[in-house]
Enzyme design. Structure first.
Site, PDB file in Angstrom:
ATOM      1  CG  HIS A  24     -15.374  17.257  33.857  1.00 27.22           C
ATOM      2  ND1 HIS A  24     -15.485  17.158  35.236  1.00 27.22           N
ATOM      3  CD2 HIS A  24     -16.544  17.781  33.429  1.00 27.22           C
ATOM      4  CE1 HIS A  24     -16.674  17.584  35.616  1.00 27.22           C
ATOM      5  NE2 HIS A  24     -17.336  17.980  34.543  1.00 27.22           N
ATOM      6  CD  GLU A  51     -17.613  20.385  31.156  1.00 29.69           C
ATOM      7  OE1 GLU A  51     -18.743  20.755  31.534  1.00 29.69           O
ATOM      8  OE2 GLU A  51     -16.583  20.486  31.879  1.00 29.69           O
ATOM      9  CG  ASP A  53     -18.834  24.084  33.782  1.00 32.69           C
ATOM     10  OD1 ASP A  53     -19.761  23.310  33.540  1.00 32.69           O
ATOM     11  OD2 ASP A  53     -17.733  23.723  34.253  1.00 32.69           O
ATOM     12  CG  HIS A  66     -18.799  23.674  37.938  1.00 30.01           C
ATOM     13  ND1 HIS A  66     -19.143  23.401  39.263  1.00 30.01           N
ATOM     14  CD2 HIS A  66     -19.416  22.729  37.188  1.00 30.01           C
ATOM     15  CE1 HIS A  66     -19.936  22.339  39.297  1.00 30.01           C
ATOM     16  NE2 HIS A  66     -20.115  21.903  38.063  1.00 30.01           N
ATOM     17  CD  GLU A 125     -22.760  21.602  32.437  1.00 31.64           C
ATOM     18  OE1 GLU A 125     -23.620  21.571  33.345  1.00 31.64           O
ATOM     19  OE2 GLU A 125     -21.760  20.854  32.426  1.00 31.64           O
TER      20      GLU A 125
END
Length: 264
Positions: A24, A51, A53, A66, A125
């Site tokens: 993450h 993952e 952002d 993020h 994301e």
């Protein structure tokens, strides 16, 4: 309709079998989140993917970050969208973490795709800010899809998953790239009836939520609908093991080194 993890695995081609372990924001317990060192460490630890952002700079370049503002990471009370890529590139995004990582610079999506798309799963994301104006959604979706088209060969596109808490953003991206896989982030284990519009259910491959909100019933519901389940904040080995026992397909952790050490 896919009803089991085994069937879903076969449908994913050459991807690893579920459950996947995803870092993450990279190995963010060990290095500055969403930075090259965190991503490199994650793959060094043996994760299935990372993952990250994505937001747009003031000059509409997709970059990896993020938070809604730069305050926590860079000590600047501005948004990513307030600064150009050149201006963002002058910020130190590692000093807050430790002196070892002082001088860490922001990454572009293009850099991430070129460096990591061949190494494993990328869960991207999309963050358009709050409130997300329709034109902002469209610009972000278009910018991300464009970079994927430029830097990821067709043979690796199945490695990519596009996530967002904003269903409208996912719809925008899917219109431009219907071959990609889309995952809806949600705040809790919603029942399927009445909470997730049917149109959205049909366009997504799964749901992602915090581990603390996960229920076994929700996993069963998702699998019955042919959807995968991803959870984040599985930061203790016991949490990751519990998620696996509940049938979760994608386990996201801030600390892959700790989780892998305990389960290997």
């Amino acid at each position: 309709m896919v009803g089991s993890t085994e069937q879903k695995n076969r449908s994913r081609g050459g991807l690893p079998d579920f459950p996947w372990l995803i870092a993450h924001r990279g190995a963010m317990a060990e290095a500055p989140e969403n930075g090259q060192a965190a991503f490199d460490l994650a793959f060094l630890r043996g994760v299935d993917g990372i993952e990250l952002d994505v937001q747009l700079s003031a000059d509409h370049v997709p970059v990896i970050f993020h938070d809604e503002t730069l305050e926590r990471i860079a000590g600047v009370n501005k948004r990513i969208s307030d600064l150009s890529l050149e201006e963002l590139g002058r910020l130190d995004l590692g000093k807050w973490f430790s002196d070892q990582y002082a001088g860490t610079r922001i990454m572009t999506l293009a850099q991430v795709l070129k460096r990591y798309a061949h190494q494993g799963v990328l869960m991207i994301e999309l963050k358009a800010g709050k409130p997300a104006e329709p034109h902002c959604q469209k610009q972000l979706a278009a910018g991300v899809v464009e970079q994927i088209g430029l830097h990821v060969p067709a043979s690796l596109r199945s490695n990519l998953f596009v996530l967002s808490f904003d269903a409208g953003l996912l719809e925008q991206a899917r219109e431009l790239a219907p071959d990609l896989a889309f995952v809806l982030n949600i705040g809790g284990p919603w029942p399927f009836s009445g909470n997730v519009p049917e149109k959205v259910q049909h366009m997504i491959q799964g749901y992602c939520l915090a581990f603390g909100r996960l229920t076994r019933r929700f996993v069963r519901q998702c699998h019955a609908q042919g959807k995968i389940v991803a959870v984040y904040s599985c930061n203790r080995p016991a949490d990751a093991e519990r998620a696996r026992e509940m049938g979760v397909d994608v386990v996201m952790t801030d600390a892959p080194a700790e989780v892998i050490k305990e389960v290997s």
